[in-house]
Design a protein around this motif. Structure first.
Motif, PDB file in Angstrom:
ATOM      1  N   GLY A 282      38.917  42.495  48.386  1.00 50.91           N
ATOM      2  CA  GLY A 282      38.170  41.669  47.447  1.00 50.91           C
ATOM      3  C   GLY A 282      38.967  41.282  46.228  1.00 50.91           C
ATOM      4  O   GLY A 282      38.420  40.708  45.284  1.00 50.91           O
ATOM      5  N   THR A 283      40.268  41.566  46.219  1.00 52.12           N
ATOM      6  CA  THR A 283      41.122  41.147  45.116  1.00 52.12           C
ATOM      7  C   THR A 283      41.957  39.946  45.545  1.00 52.12           C
ATOM      8  O   THR A 283      42.079  39.640  46.735  1.00 52.12           O
ATOM      9  CB  THR A 283      42.031  42.312  44.661  1.00 52.12           C
ATOM     10  OG1 THR A 283      42.545  42.020  43.362  1.00 52.12           O
ATOM     11  CG2 THR A 283      43.177  42.548  45.624  1.00 52.12           C
ATOM     12  N   GLU A 284      42.514  39.261  44.585  1.00 52.41           N
ATOM     13  CA  GLU A 284      43.326  38.070  44.862  1.00 52.41           C
ATOM     14  C   GLU A 284      44.468  38.398  45.818  1.00 52.41           C
ATOM     15  O   GLU A 284      45.202  39.375  45.608  1.00 52.41           O
ATOM     16  CB  GLU A 284      43.911  37.515  43.562  1.00 52.41           C
ATOM     17  CG  GLU A 284      42.971  36.636  42.770  1.00 52.41           C
ATOM     18  CD  GLU A 284      42.871  35.233  43.338  1.00 52.41           C
ATOM     19  OE1 GLU A 284      43.542  34.944  44.356  1.00 52.41           O
ATOM     20  OE2 GLU A 284      42.107  34.437  42.785  1.00 52.41           O
ATOM     21  N   PRO A 285      44.657  37.627  46.902  1.00 56.33           N
ATOM     22  CA  PRO A 285      45.740  37.911  47.849  1.00 56.33           C
ATOM     23  C   PRO A 285      47.115  37.961  47.193  1.00 56.33           C
ATOM     24  O   PRO A 285      47.977  38.745  47.600  1.00 56.33           O
ATOM     25  CB  PRO A 285      45.639  36.763  48.856  1.00 56.33           C
ATOM     26  CG  PRO A 285      44.234  36.282  48.757  1.00 56.33           C
ATOM     27  CD  PRO A 285      43.822  36.476  47.338  1.00 56.33           C
ATOM     28  N   ASP A 292      47.621  47.408  42.040  1.00 52.50           N
ATOM     29  CA  ASP A 292      47.111  47.633  40.693  1.00 52.50           C
ATOM     30  C   ASP A 292      45.778  48.382  40.744  1.00 52.50           C
ATOM     31  O   ASP A 292      44.980  48.178  41.672  1.00 52.50           O
ATOM     32  CB  ASP A 292      46.893  46.294  39.977  1.00 52.50           C
ATOM     33  CG  ASP A 292      48.199  45.590  39.661  1.00 52.50           C
ATOM     34  OD1 ASP A 292      49.225  46.283  39.584  1.00 52.50           O
ATOM     35  OD2 ASP A 292      48.185  44.350  39.494  1.00 52.50           O
ATOM     36  N   PRO A 293      45.497  49.210  39.763  1.00 55.71           N
ATOM     37  CA  PRO A 293      44.225  49.924  39.751  1.00 55.71           C
ATOM     38  C   PRO A 293      43.042  49.037  39.393  1.00 55.71           C
ATOM     39  O   PRO A 293      41.886  49.375  39.698  1.00 55.71           O
ATOM     40  CB  PRO A 293      44.441  51.005  38.686  1.00 55.71           C
ATOM     41  CG  PRO A 293      45.485  50.437  37.777  1.00 55.71           C
ATOM     42  CD  PRO A 293      46.388  49.632  38.656  1.00 55.71           C
ATOM     43  N   ASP A 294      43.295  47.896  38.730  1.00 55.12           N
ATOM     44  CA  ASP A 294      42.215  47.006  38.318  1.00 55.12           C
ATOM     45  C   ASP A 294      42.142  45.809  39.264  1.00 55.12           C
ATOM     46  O   ASP A 294      43.149  45.166  39.562  1.00 55.12           O
ATOM     47  CB  ASP A 294      42.442  46.519  36.880  1.00 55.12           C
ATOM     48  CG  ASP A 294      42.425  47.665  35.887  1.00 55.12           C
ATOM     49  OD1 ASP A 294      41.596  48.579  36.053  1.00 55.12           O
ATOM     50  OD2 ASP A 294      43.256  47.642  34.952  1.00 55.12           O
ATOM     51  N   ALA A 299      37.654  33.573  42.856  1.00 52.85           N
ATOM     52  CA  ALA A 299      36.421  32.821  42.626  1.00 52.85           C
ATOM     53  C   ALA A 299      35.924  32.251  43.947  1.00 52.85           C
ATOM     54  O   ALA A 299      35.854  31.035  44.156  1.00 52.85           O
ATOM     55  CB  ALA A 299      36.658  31.714  41.608  1.00 52.85           C
ATOM     56  N   SER A 300      35.605  33.155  44.858  1.00 53.07           N
ATOM     57  CA  SER A 300      35.124  32.761  46.177  1.00 53.07           C
ATOM     58  C   SER A 300      34.313  33.911  46.761  1.00 53.07           C
ATOM     59  O   SER A 300      34.274  35.015  46.199  1.00 53.07           O
ATOM     60  CB  SER A 300      36.286  32.417  47.111  1.00 53.07           C
ATOM     61  OG  SER A 300      36.974  33.597  47.491  1.00 53.07           O
ATOM     62  N   ALA A 301      33.688  33.658  47.892  1.00 51.40           N
ATOM     63  CA  ALA A 301      32.939  34.723  48.557  1.00 51.40           C
ATOM     64  C   ALA A 301      33.838  35.865  49.000  1.00 51.40           C
ATOM     65  O   ALA A 301      33.350  36.969  49.273  1.00 51.40           O
ATOM     66  CB  ALA A 301      32.185  34.145  49.760  1.00 51.40           C
ATOM     67  N   ASP A 302      35.145  35.627  49.042  1.00 53.57           N
ATOM     68  CA  ASP A 302      36.083  36.699  49.391  1.00 53.57           C
ATOM     69  C   ASP A 302      35.981  37.881  48.431  1.00 53.57           C
ATOM     70  O   ASP A 302      36.382  39.000  48.774  1.00 53.57           O
ATOM     71  CB  ASP A 302      37.520  36.178  49.365  1.00 53.57           C
ATOM     72  CG  ASP A 302      37.853  35.337  50.580  1.00 53.57           C
ATOM     73  OD1 ASP A 302      36.921  34.960  51.306  1.00 53.57           O
ATOM     74  OD2 ASP A 302      39.037  35.038  50.793  1.00 53.57           O
ATOM     75  N   ALA A 303      35.477  37.656  47.236  1.00 49.44           N
ATOM     76  CA  ALA A 303      35.368  38.739  46.259  1.00 49.44           C
ATOM     77  C   ALA A 303      34.438  39.850  46.731  1.00 49.44           C
ATOM     78  O   ALA A 303      34.492  40.960  46.211  1.00 49.44           O
ATOM     79  CB  ALA A 303      34.879  38.189  44.919  1.00 49.44           C
TER      80      ALA A 303
END
Length: 423
Positions: A282-285, A292-294, A299-303
């Motif tokens: 669910g993080t940016e590819p 990263d821990p954060d 901005a898509s349903a992938d989140a």
């Protein structure tokens, strides 16, 4: 039409198959054999439970297995369809299927898991606005899911879950009754979550009207599209639906337990304040492998994705979506109306067969539900003696789904004749 002339009726059914504007794609599917020898193939009407296997699926799976054997971990980036972004291949055809924008859909998990993920984000009970609206004949998994969500929030399911019932003596839920409830009690409703097509009756709900009324009442509106996706045309974005989820093993023919689909309206995917349960995928590819821990959700349903996609489970979904993309839902819906209407006309003269599905073609999907005694026994006799495969919902409902990709008018003729003899 002379119901006492089976030979003439059979000839008519074959003529309808030969002249239909959308020729059958039956040859692209593996049809189970029919017992008894009267017909080589079954007349398969259980696609609303499990769709048939497309012939292309085996080849797709072999390709992925071959990439795994040849490339191992390198297939994530060097495979014929690289695994790292495999779910992206499903995005646009899935969006076209449900009337969404590509960034609003994602293939992930199973249906009930996706519904829970959606409710974790969008069921936010507060004050007197706590109730969840479902239909009384909702599929049990939905009933279990919403009840458990109520408990999760410290609420009593008996007081929180409102099960909308048909009027006494009726089988289907009237749209005006749903709208009336929202007008009267809307300030108590936090979530409307109905089935787009009811699994038991085959009723097609008026999704645009109910969505509009639910949102006007201040509620979040989500849809379970298990029996709607691949069955009826959908316009989720234009209807302003908040979220939806669907399985892909029924009308979408993607195999038992296949990966589900999920829709989140773009007003939510672009809202960083929406709470969600998160996982690695669910993080940016672009930053996923920085570890990263954060999280940095796209901005898509992938989140809403949690884990890396199951490639061997997604391959059949992709193969199926390609068929739907090629044929188009409007053409399939038109043919399903012709098939279901023909089957209804053949069953209507049979006094002992009560059809509980709406008579109005616009108010039903590709399904007719019959109320009969000993539904399970009848379904077994249909299969064992006539090669007609339907399914039963105990105690007294037989469901017939003439799925337009592989069912034919001749299949409908066989089902009608078998029911006439066995009931």
């Amino acid at each position: 039409m002379n119901v006492k002339d089976p030979a003439g009726l059979e000839e008519e059914a074959r003529r309808l198959d030969e002249t239909d504007p959308l020729p059958t794609l039956r040859g692209e599917f593996l049809i189970p054999p029919a017992p008894g020898g009267a017909h080589p193939e079954a007349a398969y009407f259980a696609g609303n439970s499990l769709g048939l296997q497309p012939r292309s699926v085996a080849g797709r799976l072999r390709e992925e297995l071959d990439d795994w054997a040849r490339l191992a971990v390198e297939a994530h980036t060097r495979g014929r369809r690289p695994w790292f972004g495999y779910h992206e291949l499903l995005r646009e055809p899935a969006a076209r299927l449900v009337g969404a924008r590509p960034h609003e859909v994602v293939a992930m998990n199973s249906l009930t898991v996706d519904l829970h993920l959606m409710m974790a984000s969008f069921y936010r009970p507060a004050g007197t606005r706590t109730r969840i609206l479902i239909e009384d004949t909702a599929f049990p998994s939905d009933a279990y899911a919403v009840a458990s969500q109520a408990v999760h929030h410290g609420l009593d399911p008996a007081a929180t879950v409102v099960r909308l019932k048909p009027r006494p003596g009726e089988n289907i839920l009237r749209t005006e009754d749903v709208l009336g409830h929202l007008e009267r009690e809307g300030d108590t409703v936090a979530l409307v979550m109905l089935g787009g097509v009811n699994y038991l009756t085959g009723q097609l709900m008026d999704m645009p009207a109910i969505t509009k009324a639910g949102r006007a009442a201040g509620a979040v509106v989500g849809w379970d599209l298990a029996h709607a996706a691949g069955n009826v045309p959908l316009r989720l974005h234009d209807w302003d639906v908040d979220f939806a989820a669907w399985c892909t093993y029924k009308y979408l023919n993607s195999g038992p337990g296949a990966v589900a689909g999920c829709f989140v309206h773009e007003r939510h995917v672009r809202d960083a304040s929406v709470p969600r349960l998160s996982g690695w995928w669910g993080t940016e590819p672009s930053v996923r492998f920085r570890m990263d821990p954060d999280i940095a959700p796209p901005a898509s349903a992938d989140a809403w994705q949690l884990s890396n996609p199951p490639i061997l489970a997604l391959a059949p979904v992709l193969a199926s979506l390609e068929i739907f993309d090629r044929v188009g839902m409007d053409a399939l819906r038109a043919k399903s109306l012709r098939l279901t209407g023909y089957l209804a006309s053949r069953l209507a003269p049979r006094a002992r067969l009560e059809i509980i599905t709406p008579a109005d073609p616009a108010a039903r999907g590709t399904q007719l539900s019959l109320r009969v005694a000993d539904a399970g026994g009848l379904v077994r006799r249909l299969a064992d003696t006539r090669g007609v495969i339907a399914d039963a919902r105990e105690p007294d409902i037989v469901r017939l789904a003439p799925a337009p990709l592989y069912c034919t008018f001749h299949d409908c003729h066989r089902a009608a004749e078998a029911l006439a003899d066995l009931v």
